[in-house]
Enzyme design. Structure first.
Site, PDB file in Angstrom:
ATOM      1  N   GLU A 125      14.777  -0.830  15.342  1.00  0.00           N
ATOM      2  CA  GLU A 125      14.562   0.354  14.390  1.00  0.00           C
ATOM      3  C   GLU A 125      13.843   1.295  14.709  1.00  0.00           C
ATOM      4  O   GLU A 125      13.148   2.050  13.867  1.00  0.00           O
ATOM      5  CB  GLU A 125      14.062  -0.538  13.269  1.00  0.00           C
ATOM      6  CG  GLU A 125      14.989  -1.866  12.563  1.00  0.00           C
ATOM      7  CD  GLU A 125      14.612  -1.985  11.161  1.00  0.00           C
ATOM      8  OE1 GLU A 125      13.464  -1.920  10.489  1.00  0.00           O
ATOM      9  OE2 GLU A 125      15.432  -2.823  10.493  1.00  0.00           O
ATOM     10  N   GLU A 143      20.662  -8.022  11.522  1.00  0.00           N
ATOM     11  CA  GLU A 143      19.861  -8.501  10.582  1.00  0.00           C
ATOM     12  C   GLU A 143      20.234  -8.523   9.129  1.00  0.00           C
ATOM     13  O   GLU A 143      20.812  -7.468   8.858  1.00  0.00           O
ATOM     14  CB  GLU A 143      18.396  -7.998  10.391  1.00  0.00           C
ATOM     15  CG  GLU A 143      17.452  -7.999  11.381  1.00  0.00           C
ATOM     16  CD  GLU A 143      15.960  -7.680  11.128  1.00  0.00           C
ATOM     17  OE1 GLU A 143      15.880  -7.035  10.034  1.00  0.00           O
ATOM     18  OE2 GLU A 143      15.389  -7.460  12.210  1.00  0.00           O
TER      19      GLU A 143
END
Ligand code: NAG
Ligand code: NAG
Ligand code: NAG
Length: 462
Positions: A116, A264
């Site tokens: 991220e 995810e």
């Protein structure tokens, strides 16, 4: 036509015959009470996970994984990105240390550069943004020089890379990263036939706006649909909308073929009082429906890209008690830390959703309104409580005068009672500036007023 039909049948039966699903599990290790790597991998195998995703390249875990058929995703930590981008020898060294000793026995299939990265909006973060794609290219060169061709390189990104997500046809990337990072990244992913790895949690948009987003839509219950006026496409769940907003955003930059991996997704099984919908009704409902969808043959895909397989990693294997932040952060697990399932789940998708035992009725799907206090957690260690208490009392603008001998909250003289008073005071005072009722696991929320006749505990109104 005839041969095409035969080819199609062969493909379907081949993929059916493989008998593995595309469902992987994220193996996060931010807990101080987790089972050993050996036991954890055994649990993944028992659960019939097809893939496992690590947040590093832990050599003990990679060695253990060589004895399994699990497809493995490894990760380069964020702080190593800039070095790798700057110097090809460092990239080569990373691959030599973290891939070569284990591959191909350990079935490493994805090598993810950072986590991220584009969500870190700081000076240091901006340096990582700039170095991200160069690091991906360097790692690719390292693998190529070793003739390793079946490891795809990517980088998992959060939904905040998009500036607009709704309706999906209006999906666009954030302007601060679009030209400088996203365009070169898409070019790299396209050229190397890799994937766009996206962390996509319908839980977050729903929990931030539970009055306007339908929960059944977020949980794939299939009884609520909405049409995108721009594309005319019909949506039956929130995840599809999120994924398609990304697909539309990529298309606008000219990339229409980059496949997705959901790096995810998941739903929390518990959380703080002010976090609606985190419970063991919604979590299994979400994950079971997700698995069913992602393992259907032939694949369902999304409205914008029907029929396309989307490898999916559920977050996460265990509840991780050392993740900071709100309570949900520590409750994404499929398993308790002793290895027992928090709820029944079949990662292969063979068990139909209606074949599971019925679930306890959800109690917090409607956001809580009322007063909440923050008190010492049941069973919290007294020595640790004492040190948290003095830490909190020494914060700027915090006063613990009420606890001094002779003052209103002095009696009963117990560390637990004093800590509860201080936690409530601290949380009430600093919640607006981001304080959580956590204190490294020493605190928990309650809706039962712990005040005594002469000692009023401050509360937070939600
Ligand atoms: C690149 O890294 C290697 C090994 O760490 C080092 O020996 C070399 O000096 C570095 N090269 C540059 C240009 O920084
Ligand atoms: C969808 O189905 C569930 C379970 O049957 C039901 O509780 C819910 O009210 C339905 N939602 C809508 C929007 O129809
Ligand atoms: C303490 O209070 C003052 C005055 O209200 C305020 O300006 C300051 O930001 C507070 N400090 C902290 C750490 O909250």
């Amino acid at each position: 036509m005839g041969s095409l039909a035969i080819l199609f049948v062969c493909l379907v039966s081949l993929s059916g015959a493989k008998a593995y699903s595309n469902i992987g599990v994220n193996y996060g290790v931010l807990g101080n009470n987790l089972p050993s790597p050996y036991r954890s991998i055994e649990l993944l195998t028992i659960m019939k996970a097809a893939r496992v995703k690590l947040y590093d390249a832990n050599p003990d875990i990679l060695r253990l994984l060589s004895t399994t058929k699990l497809k493995v995703s490894i990760m380069i930590p964020n702080h190593e990105i800039s070095g790798i981008a700057a110097n090809q020898s460092i990239a080569d060294e990373w691959v030599r240390n973290n891939v070569v000793p284990f591959y191909p026995k350990t079935m490493i299939r994805f090598l993810l550069v950072g986590n991220e990265v584009l969500s870190y909006n700081s000076e240091q973060g901006h340096k990582m943004w700039h170095d991200l794609v160069p690091a991906m290219r360097s790692i690719k060169r390292s693998l190529k020089s070793l003739n390793i061709r079946d490891i795809k390189i990517g980088t998992p990104l959060a939904m905040d890379v998009l500036q607009s997500t709704f309706p999906p046809s209006r999906g666009t990337f954030r302007s601060d990263i679009r030209d400088s990072v996203i365009v070169p990244m898409l070019k790299f992913l396209d050229r190397t036939k890799s994937f766009f790895f996206i962390d996509a949690y319908p839980y977050f948009p729903w929990s931030q706006d539970p009055n306007n987003i339908n929960l059944d839509f977020a949980l794939f219950r299939g009884n609520f649909t909405t049409r995108d006026p721009g594309s005319g496409l019909l949506y039956s769940n929130l995840l599809d909308q999120m994924l398609d907003s990304l697909i539309f955003a990529m298309s606008k930059l000219g990339y229409t073929n980059i496949q997705l991996v959901i790096s995810e997704t998941g739903w929390p099984n518990s959380g703080d009082i002010e976090e609606p919908g985190a419970n063991i009704f919604n979590a299994p409902t979400y994950n079971r429906n997700l698995i069913q969808r992602m393992t259907t043959k032939p694949p369902i895909g999304t409205p914008a890209r029907p029929g396309v397989t989307i490898p999916t990693f559920i977050f996460s294997l265990f509840n991780e008690n050392q993740k900071p932040g709100p309570g949900t952060e520590r409750h994404w697990g499929l398993l308790e830390t002793d290895g027992t399932p928090i709820y029944d789940l079949d990662l292969t998708g063979k068990k139909h959703i209606t074949d599971f035992a019925s679930l306890p009725a959800p109690e917090n799907n409607v956001p809580f309104k009322g007063k909440v206090w923050c008190v010492a957690a049941k069973g919290a260690n007294e020595i640790e409580l004492a040190s948290a208490l003095s830490y909190a009392c020494n914060e700027v603008n915090m006063t613990c005068e009420a606890l001094s001998p002779g003052n209103e909250c002095y009696e009963p003289v117990s560390v637990t009672d004093h800590a509860s008073y201080v936690f409530s005071t601290f949380w009430a005072k600093f919640k607006t500036t981001g304080a959580t009722c956590y204190f490294n696991g020493l605190a928990e929320q309650t809706t039962k007023d712990p005040s005594r006749p002469f000692c009023k505990f401050p509360s937070v109104t939600i």
